[in-house]
Design an enzyme around this catalytic site. Sequence first.
Site, short mmCIF file in Angstrom:
data_model
loop_
_atom_site.label_atom_id
_atom_site.label_comp_id
_atom_site.label_asym_id
_atom_site.label_seq_id
_atom_site.Cartn_x
_atom_site.Cartn_y
_atom_site.Cartn_z
N GLU A 1 35.41 98.72 56.58
CA GLU A 1 34.49 97.83 55.86
C GLU A 1 33.73 96.94 56.82
O GLU A 1 34.18 95.83 57.14
CB GLU A 1 35.25 96.95 54.86
CG GLU A 1 35.80 97.70 53.67
CD GLU A 1 36.47 96.79 52.64
OE1 GLU A 1 36.64 95.57 52.90
OE2 GLU A 1 36.82 97.31 51.56
N GLU B 1 38.28 103.37 48.72
CA GLU B 1 39.24 102.29 48.42
C GLU B 1 38.77 101.55 47.18
O GLU B 1 37.60 101.21 47.06
CB GLU B 1 39.32 101.31 49.60
CG GLU B 1 40.33 100.20 49.38
CD GLU B 1 40.33 99.19 50.53
OE1 GLU B 1 40.48 99.58 51.69
OE2 GLU B 1 40.16 97.98 50.22
C1 IDC Z 1 44.42 93.48 52.26
C2 IDC Z 1 45.88 93.70 51.96
C3 IDC Z 1 46.67 92.47 52.31
C4 IDC Z 1 46.38 92.11 53.74
C5 IDC Z 1 44.89 91.93 53.94
C6 IDC Z 1 44.52 91.59 55.38
O1 IDC Z 1 46.00 94.02 50.59
O2 IDC Z 1 48.04 92.68 52.10
O3 IDC Z 1 47.05 90.93 54.06
O4 IDC Z 1 44.23 93.13 53.59
O5 IDC Z 1 44.96 92.49 56.24
C7 IDC Z 1 39.77 95.29 51.40
C8 IDC Z 1 40.32 95.83 52.66
C9 IDC Z 1 41.82 95.86 52.63
C10 IDC Z 1 42.38 94.64 51.96
C11 IDC Z 1 41.96 94.68 50.50
C12 IDC Z 1 42.49 93.53 49.65
O6 IDC Z 1 39.79 97.09 52.98
O7 IDC Z 1 42.28 95.94 53.96
O8 IDC Z 1 43.77 94.69 52.03
N1 IDC Z 1 40.50 94.70 50.44
O9 IDC Z 1 42.03 92.32 50.14
N2 IDC Z 1 38.50 95.26 51.05
C13 IDC Z 1 38.40 94.62 49.87
C14 IDC Z 1 39.66 94.27 49.46
#
Ligand code: IDC
Length: 447
Positions: free
Chosen positions: A165, A253
């Site tokens: 992203e 995702e």
């Molecule tokens: C989130 C995980 C969380 C972690 C965070 C940072 O759910 O446990 O602490 O990342 O590392 C995304 C991202 C994805 C995120 C998710 C939710 O691709 O890595 O995971 N998210 O925030 N994009 C939108 C939402």
Amino acid sequence: MKKRICAGLLAMLLAWTLAAPGAASDRDGAPGPLHLEGTQLTDANGEPVQLRGVSTHGLAWYPQYVNADCFRQLHDQWGADLVRLAMYTAEYGGYCSGGDQEALKALVLDGVAYAADAGMYAIVDWHILSDGDPNIHKDEALAFFSEMSAALAERDNVIYEICNEPNGGTDWTAVKAYALEVIGAIRQNDPDAVIIVGTPEWCQRVDLAAADPITEYDNVMYALHFYADTHRDQLRDRLEAAVAAGLPVFVSEFGICDASGSGAVNEDEAAKWVRLMDRLGVSYAAWNLSNKDETSAMLDSGCQKTSGFDEADLSQSGRWVVGLLSGQAPPEVSAPAESGAAAADAPVEQDGLLVEAKLANSWQSGGEGYYQYTLTLTNASGADREGWTVELAFDGPVTLQDGWNGVYSVQGSTLTVQAKDYNADLPAGGTVADVGFIVSGAALAGD
Ligand code: IDC
């Protein structure tokens, strides 16, 4: 697509109780090579393919779910034909932030192999996040994808996602420049694997990619990510417009909660997203396969298993995703089980009657699935008859919501329909139509 006795309705229950391949993904056997025809992902025979599955959480944090039994359950019981291997680059323990690179690469290779053995495709995801511009770790990315694509060149089930992203103001020009280099490195080893390119603003700007797509290489797709309680019509409209403009989009995702990965589940908005992706033939993977204490984690935080999950091991998100994946086989109705399996889309004979049950509509509400069927009965017995009764068996218990032009009763998972006075007479060869009903049952499981 496998024929199944009864409605696709409650396929999830079937999966849990029987652990039968009947609720499995329709994609059995070794996954073959994919390519794009226009915006549509397609198999070697030119048949459209919509991949549906789950994403791991960060491999460095939750490596334990990358195992053969777990992946087999994803496919055989949950109906997934896709697993995404999310490897963070810059977060704690990530590939470019002090993580054990050899261990991470081994997990990726194992994951692709387990997925292939289970009959699934695997996305190798270079999961940038706090490093908002993929160019920050471009050299590491080039080396990683060169090595992985060389090692995986013979694998038909691998899909490369080269930057999760882009964010933090990184524009499409920067992403595209990075993508051209990394795609070039992969293409040296694998001339046609599908490659997914992230789009700016956390994969919400497919419009920017649509306005200036990569033309130098084939089989390139663009990522759109959504979290149903945050992203709504505006992003759905953008997805639809990008596909209409000719951009191949992959939802690599999504979550049914908010963009933090936590907060509340929003099933209504999630259902709107699913309907749109299904209509457009867009593939998708749900975030995330872990027991982390956050809404998007599919496993209950108390679950310590790493395979062989039961329904009780799932979180609310997990139940919803499993319901989605396992329940979307074409809804089919046939005769009751004891009369034997029959081609569900063809009429089924019951006591001299040809019974055709067609799903006219289905929708989700309050965690339940609602299914509207129309029935057509034809007297095939060669003799006139007075009165008729048919029985329809579903995969699990149903509740009758409505019924017309028949007398209805339900016992458990069996619905019985009898004639009304005015449509009881059925001459030889005659037909009764306009009979219909709505039943509900646990489908996209709620709470
Ligand atoms: C989130 C995980 C969380 C972690 C965070 C940072 O759910 O446990 O602490 O990342 O590392 C995304 C991202 C994805 C995120 C998710 C939710 O691709 O890595 O995971 N998210 O925030 N994009 C939108 C939402």
